[in-house]
Design a protein around this motif. Structure first.
Motif, PDB file in Angstrom:
ATOM      1  N   ASP A   1       0.827  -1.207   0.000  1.00 37.05           N
ATOM      2  CA  ASP A   1       0.000   0.000   0.000  1.00 37.05           C
ATOM      3  C   ASP A   1       0.866   1.263   0.000  1.00 37.05           C
ATOM      4  O   ASP A   1       0.552   2.265  -0.661  1.00 37.05           O
ATOM      5  N   PHE A   2       1.971   1.216   0.761  1.00 39.45           N
ATOM      6  CA  PHE A   2       2.908   2.338   0.791  1.00 39.45           C
ATOM      7  C   PHE A   2       3.545   2.548  -0.577  1.00 39.45           C
ATOM      8  O   PHE A   2       3.729   3.682  -1.042  1.00 39.45           O
ATOM      9  N   VAL A   3       3.886   1.427  -1.279  1.00 36.82           N
ATOM     10  CA  VAL A   3       4.497   1.514  -2.604  1.00 36.82           C
ATOM     11  C   VAL A   3       3.549   2.187  -3.582  1.00 36.82           C
ATOM     12  O   VAL A   3       3.939   3.102  -4.334  1.00 36.82           O
ATOM     13  N   ILE A   4       2.278   1.775  -3.583  1.00 37.27           N
ATOM     14  CA  ILE A   4       1.299   2.349  -4.512  1.00 37.27           C
ATOM     15  C   ILE A   4       1.069   3.824  -4.196  1.00 37.27           C
ATOM     16  O   ILE A   4       0.971   4.669  -5.105  1.00 37.27           O
ATOM     17  N   MET A   5       1.004   4.153  -2.899  1.00 34.55           N
ATOM     18  CA  MET A   5       0.791   5.545  -2.518  1.00 34.55           C
ATOM     19  C   MET A   5       1.952   6.426  -2.992  1.00 34.55           C
ATOM     20  O   MET A   5       1.736   7.516  -3.555  1.00 34.55           O
ATOM     21  N   GLN A   6       3.181   5.961  -2.800  1.00 36.66           N
ATOM     22  CA  GLN A   6       4.350   6.722  -3.251  1.00 36.66           C
ATOM     23  C   GLN A   6       4.377   6.862  -4.773  1.00 36.66           C
ATOM     24  O   GLN A   6       4.712   7.916  -5.308  1.00 36.66           O
ATOM     25  N   ALA A   7       4.011   5.800  -5.466  1.00 38.28           N
ATOM     26  CA  ALA A   7       3.997   5.849  -6.929  1.00 38.28           C
ATOM     27  C   ALA A   7       2.994   6.881  -7.432  1.00 38.28           C
ATOM     28  O   ALA A   7       3.284   7.648  -8.351  1.00 38.28           O
ATOM     29  N   LYS A   8       1.811   6.908  -6.824  1.00 34.66           N
ATOM     30  CA  LYS A   8       0.791   7.887  -7.235  1.00 34.66           C
ATOM     31  C   LYS A   8       1.249   9.316  -6.950  1.00 34.66           C
ATOM     32  O   LYS A   8       1.043  10.210  -7.775  1.00 34.66           O
ATOM     33  N   GLU A   9       1.866   9.535  -5.783  1.00 35.84           N
ATOM     34  CA  GLU A   9       2.325  10.876  -5.436  1.00 35.84           C
ATOM     35  C   GLU A   9       3.428  11.341  -6.394  1.00 35.84           C
ATOM     36  O   GLU A   9       3.443  12.500  -6.821  1.00 35.84           O
ATOM     37  N   GLN A  10       4.360  10.443  -6.725  1.00 36.21           N
ATOM     38  CA  GLN A  10       5.445  10.807  -7.650  1.00 36.21           C
ATOM     39  C   GLN A  10       4.900  11.057  -9.052  1.00 36.21           C
ATOM     40  O   GLN A  10       5.366  11.967  -9.755  1.00 36.21           O
ATOM     41  N   TYR A  11       3.931  10.261  -9.467  1.00 37.22           N
ATOM     42  CA  TYR A  11       3.318  10.467 -10.782  1.00 37.22           C
ATOM     43  C   TYR A  11       2.593  11.808 -10.831  1.00 37.22           C
ATOM     44  O   TYR A  11       2.680  12.556 -11.815  1.00 37.22           O
ATOM     45  N   LYS A  12       1.880  12.161  -9.738  1.00 38.22           N
ATOM     46  CA  LYS A  12       1.161  13.434  -9.676  1.00 38.22           C
ATOM     47  C   LYS A  12       2.151  14.606  -9.674  1.00 38.22           C
ATOM     48  O   LYS A  12       1.928  15.621 -10.353  1.00 38.22           O
ATOM     49  N   ALA A  13       3.277  14.464  -8.927  1.00 43.92           N
ATOM     50  CA  ALA A  13       4.281  15.531  -8.889  1.00 43.92           C
ATOM     51  C   ALA A  13       4.968  15.687 -10.244  1.00 43.92           C
ATOM     52  O   ALA A  13       5.321  16.797 -10.661  1.00 43.92           O
ATOM     53  N   GLY A  14       5.156  14.576 -10.956  1.00 46.11           N
ATOM     54  CA  GLY A  14       5.782  14.637 -12.265  1.00 46.11           C
ATOM     55  C   GLY A  14       4.937  15.352 -13.287  1.00 46.11           C
ATOM     56  O   GLY A  14       5.463  16.045 -14.172  1.00 46.11           O
TER      57      GLY A  14
END
Length: 485
Positions: A158-171
């Motif tokens: 769950d932490f991995v998916i959350m970080q991936a979404k945040e990085q994708y949104k920041a990108g």
């Protein structure tokens, strides 16, 4: 049968020296004054800042290192394969192309020489972000890694998916040029640290590896048979106890203690402290009468005798009396061949052969047939070490046969008797720490504190007169007491 295999528990040294040299070149290459000039280049329809051409990199290497074009191109390939430079147009092609292809310098944080390893959690976040961005379209090996990591670190997925979404949104909030450059940078980093099938893993010989990279990893019957044989040989191998090793080290240290100029000092004085050259005069290579300490050192072992020119001179005198002086002469001639002028190697090798080894030679030495055959065969193509086999044979012959008799001979005893014992001279005052003085350990601070307290107590006892104190107390007790009011 001997199994030549590295120790299973050995940790192979990383190639830090090699990587540090590449990093030094990278720093020079990015120097604003002497490095490669970066420019804003157009890739597709996007303007990418700080880009360099592959041909510019090649030309800079040629001018900086003065090497051939083939070597420069190979070095440039290493820069890209190790992730110090990443391509902008073909991210999967980690080679340096000189046809106008564009590259950028990798951030130093992602350089291979950094101590932090490529973590599975970071790779899982990268794959999850790529999966979100491409809506499930991944390479086959990336899908396998994604599923494997999902099972391996499922407890924090769950932490991995959350970080991936945040990085994708920041990108998505970045500029298009920055987003494109960061995607290429990240992809190049993971191509180096998580190599796809079929690509060479350049870091396999690199940082913090725990097994032999050249080891055959196929688990066949032959592999297990050799494994069993290796373990059996390891069990039967004789080992030295640590107590025996430490005892040998202590014995060696005690033997050479008197000859250590730092621990025991120099006689007559330390020339670096007193500016007196008498120490150098007494210990010259071929001094007429050596010091007693120097002569006694010849008896420590045979290598100490052979290392000292004066010792070899005295040993040669003994060998001549035993009609075997040609042995030492041959050994010295081999040393001259080994460390002499390269242009005279062939000439010296022929002279040594004619004088010591040829049939009917004037100073013929006695070596076995096998060693003679190896030496004669090597003399067809002479080099510095062509006489090593014969030299080693003669060395061991002198060590086992002549050395013991030399220490008991009158030649050595006479030299020991007339050897001088220099007297210690008065040194000038100096702050140089290496002097011939006896060192004393300082007392403990606790003992010093106790001694100070005892001294203070004694001083107080001697200064106070007890009789005067008692008389004052008696007078106070005899005074009439005042009645209470």
């Amino acid at each position: 049968m001997t199994v030549t295999r590295l120790d299973q528990g050995q940790r192979h040294r990383p190639r830090m020296a090699f990587l540090k040299k590449i990093e030094a070149l990278m720093m020079e290459m990015q120097n604003p004054d002497t490095g490669i000039k970066t420019q804003t280049q157009k890739v597709m329809i996007t303007n990418i800042p700080h880009a360099v051409g592959g041909n510019d990199i090649l030309q800079w290497i040629l001018q900086r290192l003065q090497i051939t074009e083939e070597e420069a191109l190979h070095l440039g390939d290493l820069f890209v394969k190790y992730g110090y430079i990443y391509p902008l147009q073909e991210p999967k092609n980690l080679t340096l192309r000189t046809d106008g292809s564009l590259y950028r310098f990798q951030t130093p944080y992602f350089w291979p020489a950094q101590s932090w390893p490529a973590d599975d959690t970071d790779y899982a976040i990268y794959l999850a972000k790529k999966n979100i961005k491409r809506k499930g379209i991944l390479e086959e090996y990336e899908k396998e890694h994604y599923n494997m990591l999902n099972q391996k670190i499922n407890y924090k997925w769950d932490f991995v998916i959350m970080q991936a979404k945040e990085q994708y949104k920041a990108g998505k909030e970045r500029k298009k040029a920055d987003r494109y450059a960061l995607d290429c940078q990240e992809r190049a980093y993971w191509l180096v640290n998580r190599t796809p099938p079929g690509m060479l893993n350049v870091l396999e010989y690199g940082l913090d590896r725990a097994t032999d990279p050249n080891e055959n990893k196929k688990t066949t019957m032959e592999f297990y048979r050799r494994e069993i044989m290796y373990c059996q040989q390891a069990i039967m191998k004789s080992r030295v106890k640590s107590s025996v090793s430490l005892g040998g080290l202590v014995k060696y240290s005690e033997q050479f203690l008197s000859n250590d100029p730092i621990l025991s000092g120099c006689l007559p004085s330390n020339p670096w402290v007193t500016d007196d050259p008498e120490f150098w005069d007494l210990n010259a290579k071929l001094v007429e009468v050596p010091t007693r300490m120097r002569v006694e050192r010849w008896a420590f072992n045979f290598s100490e005798l052979m290392r000292d020119p004066k010792g070899r001179q005295n040993f040669q005198l003994f060998l001549k009396k035993e009609f075997s002086g040609e042995n030492l002469s041959f050994w010295e001639a081999c040393e001259d061949l080994k460390y002499g002028d390269q242009s005279k190697v062939k000439e010296k090798a022929e002279e040594i052969y004619k004088l010591f080894l040829a049939p009917g030679a004037r100073r013929w030495i006695n070596i076995d047939g096998t060693t003679m055959g190896i030496t004669v065969k090597g003399l067809k193509h002479p080099h510095r070490y062509v006489l090593d086999a014969a030299q080693t044979h003669i060395y061991m012959l002198m060590k086992k046969d002549s050395y013991g008799r030399y220490l008991k001979s009158p030649v050595y005893k006479e030299m020991l008797a007339k050897a001088v014992v220099p007297q210690e001279t008065v040194k000038k005052s100096s702050n140089f720490p290496f002097g011939r003085r006896h060192l004393r350990s300082s007392p403990s601070p606790i003992i010093l504190r106790q001694q100070e307290e005892e001294a203070k107590a004694k001083e107080a006892a001697t200064t106070v007169d007890i009789t005067q104190v008692m008389s004052k107390l008696d007078r106070r007790s005899q005074l009439p007491k005042e009645p209470p009011k």
